[in-house]
Motif scaffolding. Structure first.
Motif, PDB file in Angstrom:
ATOM      1  N   UNK A   1     -10.386  20.601  79.820  1.00  9.05           N
ATOM      2  CA  UNK A   1     -11.116  19.974  80.926  1.00  9.05           C
ATOM      3  C   UNK A   1     -10.149  19.231  81.844  1.00  9.05           C
ATOM      4  N   UNK A   2      -9.188  18.524  81.256  1.00  6.07           N
ATOM      5  CA  UNK A   2      -8.185  17.829  82.064  1.00  6.07           C
ATOM      6  C   UNK A   2      -7.357  18.830  82.870  1.00  6.07           C
ATOM      7  N   UNK A   3      -6.960  19.915  82.222  1.00  7.65           N
ATOM      8  CA  UNK A   3      -6.145  20.932  82.901  1.00  7.65           C
ATOM      9  C   UNK A   3      -6.916  21.561  84.059  1.00  7.65           C
ATOM     10  N   UNK A   4      -8.185  21.863  83.828  1.00 10.32           N
ATOM     11  CA  UNK A   4      -9.012  22.467  84.883  1.00 10.32           C
ATOM     12  C   UNK A   4      -9.180  21.515  86.061  1.00 10.32           C
ATOM     13  N   UNK A   5      -9.400  20.232  85.754  1.00 12.57           N
ATOM     14  CA  UNK A   5      -9.576  19.235  86.815  1.00 12.57           C
ATOM     15  C   UNK A   5      -8.294  19.085  87.634  1.00 12.57           C
ATOM     16  N   UNK A   6      -7.151  19.055  86.953  1.00 10.88           N
ATOM     17  CA  UNK A   6      -5.868  18.924  87.653  1.00 10.88           C
ATOM     18  C   UNK A   6      -5.588  20.162  88.506  1.00 10.88           C
ATOM     19  N   UNK A   7      -5.918  21.331  87.986  1.00 12.23           N
ATOM     20  CA  UNK A   7      -5.705  22.570  88.734  1.00 12.23           C
ATOM     21  C   UNK A   7      -6.589  22.617  89.977  1.00 12.23           C
ATOM     22  N   UNK A   8      -7.850  22.215  89.812  1.00 11.38           N
ATOM     23  CA  UNK A   8      -8.767  22.204  90.951  1.00 11.38           C
ATOM     24  C   UNK A   8      -8.286  21.224  92.023  1.00 11.38           C
ATOM     25  N   UNK A   9      -7.807  20.056  91.587  1.00 14.37           N
ATOM     26  CA  UNK A   9      -7.282  19.065  92.538  1.00 14.37           C
ATOM     27  C   UNK A   9      -6.043  19.613  93.246  1.00 14.37           C
ATOM     28  N   UNK A  10      -5.201  20.322  92.511  1.00 17.06           N
ATOM     29  CA  UNK A  10      -4.008  20.924  93.108  1.00 17.06           C
ATOM     30  C   UNK A  10      -4.380  21.901  94.211  1.00 17.06           C
ATOM     31  N   UNK A  11      -5.405  22.692  93.970  1.00 15.34           N
ATOM     32  CA  UNK A  11      -5.847  23.663  94.977  1.00 15.34           C
ATOM     33  C   UNK A  11      -6.331  22.956  96.238  1.00 15.34           C
ATOM     34  N   UNK A  12      -7.034  21.836  96.058  1.00 19.86           N
ATOM     35  CA  UNK A  12      -7.496  21.076  97.228  1.00 19.86           C
ATOM     36  C   UNK A  12      -6.315  20.515  98.020  1.00 19.86           C
ATOM     37  N   UNK A  13      -5.340  19.975  97.264  1.00 18.61           N
ATOM     38  CA  UNK A  13      -4.162  19.406  97.924  1.00 18.61           C
ATOM     39  C   UNK A  13      -3.411  20.492  98.689  1.00 18.61           C
ATOM     40  N   UNK A  14      -3.325  21.672  98.126  1.00 14.95           N
ATOM     41  CA  UNK A  14      -2.620  22.763  98.797  1.00 14.95           C
ATOM     42  C   UNK A  14      -3.307  23.140 100.105  1.00 14.95           C
ATOM     43  N   UNK A  15      -4.634  23.115 100.122  1.00 10.10           N
ATOM     44  CA  UNK A  15      -5.370  23.396 101.362  1.00 10.10           C
ATOM     45  C   UNK A  15      -5.096  22.300 102.392  1.00 10.10           C
ATOM     46  N   UNK A  16      -5.070  21.041 101.937  1.00  8.05           N
ATOM     47  CA  UNK A  16      -4.775  19.928 102.837  1.00  8.05           C
ATOM     48  C   UNK A  16      -3.336  20.012 103.349  1.00  8.05           C
ATOM     49  N   UNK A  17      -2.424  20.410 102.482  1.00 12.83           N
ATOM     50  CA  UNK A  17      -1.022  20.576 102.872  1.00 12.83           C
ATOM     51  C   UNK A  17      -0.907  21.615 103.985  1.00 12.83           C
ATOM     52  N   UNK A  18      -1.626  22.719 103.821  1.00 11.49           N
ATOM     53  CA  UNK A  18      -1.600  23.767 104.839  1.00 11.49           C
ATOM     54  C   UNK A  18      -2.189  23.270 106.158  1.00 11.49           C
ATOM     55  N   UNK A  19      -3.261  22.491 106.081  1.00  4.96           N
ATOM     56  CA  UNK A  19      -3.892  21.964 107.297  1.00  4.96           C
ATOM     57  C   UNK A  19      -2.952  21.013 108.028  1.00  4.96           C
TER      58      UNK A  19
END
Length: 300
Positions: free
Chosen positions: A63-81
């Motif tokens: 659950x921790x790994x999934x949450x961290x991965x999901x947060x990483x994906x959001x950050x990557x989208x923000x980084x691209x923006x």
């Protein structure tokens, strides 16, 4: 069939032994067929507690790994923006650097700035998985709305365009650690970006001076430098989240191996036990059969 009284107790003992051996044989044959020590916790003995603890820990780590991965994906989208916002500011600087107070030049600059401002607003209203990423925790409402916004001057900050909250999102990556990530659209870098592009787009060619152009140019540089700093922060957050997810995935892998070791039967050992029990069972049945064939008439 008849049996001497003296052989009855021995026959009963042999039969009980045979039934016990048969039960053990059936258990080993089940293990051989399934590859598991037991199909339930009860058959694991003292290892049952260890298995339960490992399964709970594995579930939590995943659950921790999934949450961290999901947060990483959001950050990557923000980084691209933010990268696209940096590009927009570069375009604005290029356009402004070649302009003068000449009316025709300013019209082109104003049109470019207005277009880039629209792009920046769209980027700050980026959605991912149904969430507005730059809105703090108010993820259901677009954070930027310029309908009632007017930049005052180059020195006056104004976040009146912002509809989100100031909370920076965070995620729990293990029992003792929480990682904050992301950025909101009212960040100083974005406020300055919106302010300078708005000022350029709405500039008055009749009153604008070369000094004003220089001020706006400097403000573009400041805005771009600050957005670059924001993007760097997002990069660091992404790296932290990726490392946290990797640590949890490593634990998951170790836990899965340990669980498999506890649940899985040693098939080579089981095969030997099956052969031994089969031999014992055949011998027990043979002995019982021999005793059962003894009759009192044989001794008269």
């Amino acid at each position: 069939m008849s049996m001497r009284v003296a052989t009855f107790a021995l026959s009963g003992s042999l039969m009980n032994h045979a039934l016990t051996t048969q039960a053990k044989l059936a258990e080993k044959q089940t293990q051989e067929a399934s590859g598991l020590v037991s199909s339930d916790y009860g058959g694991l003995g003292t290892d049952a507690g260890k298995l339960v603890d490992l399964e709970v820990s594995l579930s939590r780590a995943q659950a921790y790994a999934d949450a961290a991965t999901q947060a990483t994906e959001r950050v990557e989208v923000m980084y691209s923006a933010t990268g696209s916002i940096i590009d927009a500011l570069t375009d604005a600087r290029t356009t402004l650097s070649s302009a003068s107070v000449d009316t025709e030049d300013l019209v082109a600059v104003q049109e470019t700035a207005a277009s880039l401002l629209e792009e920046v607003v769209s980027l700050l209203n980026t959605q991912y998985e149904g969430r507005y990423l730059f809105a703090g925790t108010d993820t259901l409402e677009a954070p930027v709305d310029l309908s009632g916004y007017t930049a005052v001057d180059a020195d006056t900050a104004d976040t009146g365009y912002y509809a989100g909250d100031s909370t920076i999102i965070s995620v729990k990556v293990d029992a003792d650690r929480t990682v904050s990530y992301g950025v909101t659209a009212d960040n100083e870098a974005f406020e300055k970006t919106i302010r300078v592009l708005s000022l350029i787009a709405d500039s008055d060619s009749d009153t604008l001076t070369d000094d004003d152009l220089e001020t706006l140019s400097n403000l573009l540089v400041e805005a771009q430098d600050e957005v670059i700093a924001v993007q760097s922060g997002l990069s660091l957050a992404a790296a932290t989240l990726e490392n946290a997810a990797a640590e949890q995935e490593d634990f998951v892998s170790i836990a899965e191996t340990s669980i498999d070791d506890l649940r899985s039967a040693d098939l080579a050992e089981v095969a030997v036990a099956v052969a031994q029990y089969e031999t014992q069972l055949e011998a027990s049945y043979a002995a019982v059969g021999k005793l059962s064939s003894v009759s009192l008439l044989d001794y008269l």
